[in-house]
Scaffold this motif. Sequence first.
Motif, PDB file in Angstrom:
ATOM      1  N   ASN A 278       0.832  -1.205   0.000  1.00 32.17           N
ATOM      2  CA  ASN A 278       0.000   0.000   0.000  1.00 32.17           C
ATOM      3  C   ASN A 278       0.865   1.253   0.000  1.00 32.17           C
ATOM      4  O   ASN A 278       0.509   2.267  -0.612  1.00 32.17           O
ATOM      5  CB  ASN A 278      -0.916  -0.001   1.223  1.00 32.17           C
ATOM      6  N   TRP A 279       1.983   1.210   0.712  1.00 34.18           N
ATOM      7  CA  TRP A 279       2.919   2.349   0.757  1.00 34.18           C
ATOM      8  C   TRP A 279       3.342   2.741  -0.653  1.00 34.18           C
ATOM      9  O   TRP A 279       3.317   3.915  -1.018  1.00 34.18           O
ATOM     10  CB  TRP A 279       4.126   1.947   1.598  1.00 34.18           C
ATOM     11  N   ILE A 280       3.682   1.745  -1.465  1.00 33.97           N
ATOM     12  CA  ILE A 280       4.105   2.002  -2.834  1.00 33.97           C
ATOM     13  C   ILE A 280       2.951   2.566  -3.657  1.00 33.97           C
ATOM     14  O   ILE A 280       3.107   3.553  -4.389  1.00 33.97           O
ATOM     15  CB  ILE A 280       4.637   0.711  -3.483  1.00 33.97           C
ATOM     16  N   ARG A 281       1.796   1.958  -3.537  1.00 37.89           N
ATOM     17  CA  ARG A 281       0.636   2.422  -4.303  1.00 37.89           C
ATOM     18  C   ARG A 281       0.261   3.846  -3.921  1.00 37.89           C
ATOM     19  O   ARG A 281      -0.002   4.688  -4.789  1.00 37.89           O
ATOM     20  CB  ARG A 281      -0.560   1.483  -4.054  1.00 37.89           C
ATOM     21  N   THR A 282       0.250   4.138  -2.635  1.00 39.09           N
ATOM     22  CA  THR A 282      -0.175   5.453  -2.166  1.00 39.09           C
ATOM     23  C   THR A 282       0.819   6.535  -2.563  1.00 39.09           C
ATOM     24  O   THR A 282       0.437   7.594  -3.086  1.00 39.09           O
ATOM     25  CB  THR A 282      -0.361   5.442  -0.637  1.00 39.09           C
ATOM     26  N   LEU A 283       2.106   6.272  -2.357  1.00 39.77           N
ATOM     27  CA  LEU A 283       3.088   7.302  -2.682  1.00 39.77           C
ATOM     28  C   LEU A 283       3.341   7.415  -4.179  1.00 39.77           C
ATOM     29  O   LEU A 283       3.864   8.433  -4.634  1.00 39.77           O
ATOM     30  CB  LEU A 283       4.377   7.051  -1.902  1.00 39.77           C
ATOM     31  N   SER A 284       2.945   6.416  -4.941  1.00 40.71           N
ATOM     32  CA  SER A 284       2.979   6.562  -6.398  1.00 40.71           C
ATOM     33  C   SER A 284       2.004   7.645  -6.852  1.00 40.71           C
ATOM     34  O   SER A 284       2.236   8.316  -7.867  1.00 40.71           O
ATOM     35  CB  SER A 284       2.641   5.234  -7.076  1.00 40.71           C
ATOM     36  N   SER A 285       0.931   7.838  -6.074  1.00 41.18           N
ATOM     37  CA  SER A 285      -0.012   8.911  -6.413  1.00 41.18           C
ATOM     38  C   SER A 285       0.618  10.277  -6.192  1.00 41.18           C
ATOM     39  O   SER A 285       0.288  11.247  -6.881  1.00 41.18           O
ATOM     40  CB  SER A 285      -1.303   8.779  -5.592  1.00 41.18           C
ATOM     41  N   VAL A 286       1.551  10.373  -5.233  1.00 48.94           N
ATOM     42  CA  VAL A 286       2.291  11.621  -5.030  1.00 48.94           C
ATOM     43  C   VAL A 286       3.182  11.886  -6.240  1.00 48.94           C
ATOM     44  O   VAL A 286       3.224  13.004  -6.770  1.00 48.94           O
ATOM     45  CB  VAL A 286       3.130  11.559  -3.740  1.00 48.94           C
ATOM     46  N   ILE A 287       3.889  10.852  -6.681  1.00 48.11           N
ATOM     47  CA  ILE A 287       4.749  10.982  -7.863  1.00 48.11           C
ATOM     48  C   ILE A 287       3.925  11.436  -9.065  1.00 48.11           C
ATOM     49  O   ILE A 287       4.353  12.296  -9.847  1.00 48.11           O
ATOM     50  CB  ILE A 287       5.449   9.644  -8.156  1.00 48.11           C
TER      51      ILE A 287
ATOM     52  N   GLU B 261      10.270  10.873  -3.653  1.00 47.45           N
ATOM     53  CA  GLU B 261       9.404   9.699  -3.664  1.00 47.45           C
ATOM     54  C   GLU B 261       9.864   8.631  -4.646  1.00 47.45           C
ATOM     55  O   GLU B 261       9.651   7.437  -4.410  1.00 47.45           O
ATOM     56  CB  GLU B 261       7.952  10.098  -3.948  1.00 47.45           C
ATOM     57  N   ILE B 262      10.498   9.027  -5.738  1.00 46.49           N
ATOM     58  CA  ILE B 262      11.081   8.035  -6.645  1.00 46.49           C
ATOM     59  C   ILE B 262      12.117   7.192  -5.900  1.00 46.49           C
ATOM     60  O   ILE B 262      12.129   5.956  -5.977  1.00 46.49           O
ATOM     61  CB  ILE B 262      11.724   8.717  -7.871  1.00 46.49           C
TER      62      ILE B 262
ATOM     63  N   TYR C  38      -5.682   4.640   1.303  1.00 45.19           N
ATOM     64  CA  TYR C  38      -6.054   4.703  -0.103  1.00 45.19           C
ATOM     65  C   TYR C  38      -7.060   5.821  -0.344  1.00 45.19           C
ATOM     66  O   TYR C  38      -6.989   6.547  -1.339  1.00 45.19           O
ATOM     67  CB  TYR C  38      -6.627   3.365  -0.551  1.00 45.19           C
ATOM     68  N   SER C  39      -7.997   5.976   0.589  1.00 42.76           N
ATOM     69  CA  SER C  39      -8.992   7.048   0.473  1.00 42.76           C
ATOM     70  C   SER C  39      -8.329   8.417   0.523  1.00 42.76           C
ATOM     71  O   SER C  39      -8.691   9.324  -0.239  1.00 42.76           O
ATOM     72  CB  SER C  39     -10.029   6.923   1.591  1.00 42.76           C
ATOM     73  N   ILE C  40      -7.352   8.582   1.408  1.00 41.17           N
ATOM     74  CA  ILE C  40      -6.626   9.850   1.487  1.00 41.17           C
ATOM     75  C   ILE C  40      -5.962  10.166   0.149  1.00 41.17           C
ATOM     76  O   ILE C  40      -6.065  11.281  -0.369  1.00 41.17           O
ATOM     77  CB  ILE C  40      -5.579   9.808   2.616  1.00 41.17           C
ATOM     78  N   SER C  41      -5.290   9.175  -0.430  1.00 41.45           N
ATOM     79  CA  SER C  41      -4.581   9.414  -1.695  1.00 41.45           C
ATOM     80  C   SER C  41      -5.554   9.673  -2.841  1.00 41.45           C
ATOM     81  O   SER C  41      -5.189  10.323  -3.821  1.00 41.45           O
ATOM     82  CB  SER C  41      -3.689   8.222  -2.039  1.00 41.45           C
ATOM     83  N   SER C  42      -6.793   9.196  -2.705  1.00 43.19           N
ATOM     84  CA  SER C  42      -7.785   9.351  -3.769  1.00 43.19           C
ATOM     85  C   SER C  42      -8.543  10.671  -3.687  1.00 43.19           C
ATOM     86  O   SER C  42      -9.019  11.170  -4.716  1.00 43.19           O
ATOM     87  CB  SER C  42      -8.789   8.194  -3.723  1.00 43.19           C
TER      88      SER C  42
END
Length: 293
Positions: free
Chosen positions: A107-116, A128-129, A180-184
Amino acid sequence: MICPVCEGKVQTLHDLGVHFGNMSIRGDANHTSWIYAELGGKYMDYSDLEEAFDMVFSPQVSLAKWARLAFIRKFYTDPHPFIQAMQRPSIPVLLGYVIEHRFFLRNWIRTLSSVIHSTTSEEAFNYEIENVATEYIGFNGRPSHLDLLIRMGEALGMTRKRIMEYTPLPETSKAIEVWYSISSHYSWVDTMGAMHVLELVADRTLVDDGAKMHYFDPGILNSSEYPQEVRDFLMEGYKADVDHAGKALKIVESETMDDLTTRSIMIRSMDAFYLYLNARLRRSRMLEAAWGE
């Protein structure tokens, strides 16, 4: 800003106090239990709640400093039971860590990929990369944190195949849903703050600001009582997260457009993390019970 429990929008800390007061009068269990856990559980009228929230959010304190103090208050003033267990962790405690943390890292990877994907900051993008590579791929010739985690589980007697067969406990799944909700639904700045505030858990300098103990007893790192793979995994966080969390929070502090909303989301994330640490400990008890049969 938002309510850290239901994400309802409010304008001021006074409004947040009124919101919590109204929800408590209606008998809403989530808001009532949050008041009990975070504000001492005593009766408060609207003015008391406003004063309490001023202390919780401390808008006069910089965001990065506030994050450290808020994290200490939640996890280290009365240390979380999992942190207490990590002072001298048993094999089940460490395996509970391995099993549930694998889902956290995905989840860490999925969530911070949204930051990227969303950031307008080159500093945040580059940060983040490197973070994603370090956690999931490996960086500068070092194995990824995920691989070190799995190696720890193998050294403790659980095969990689068996580790991969587990599904997350409900507490872990619920926490992941929050992140996930936060990142969305929120900005990349808020998402970055929500996730990197969690790295403070392994920041050994928190004791300088009042934490009663470290994330684990540092003596473990030099103890032959634990396999080298356990020490390798724990050492990664011990070395990295002091600088890592601090740098990320400074980026968030400089980029946020709504400081109180960012703090609300970070509180919501810390609440989810508390629940997730409960899952690690419950998993360890399940393993203990299975071995005892």
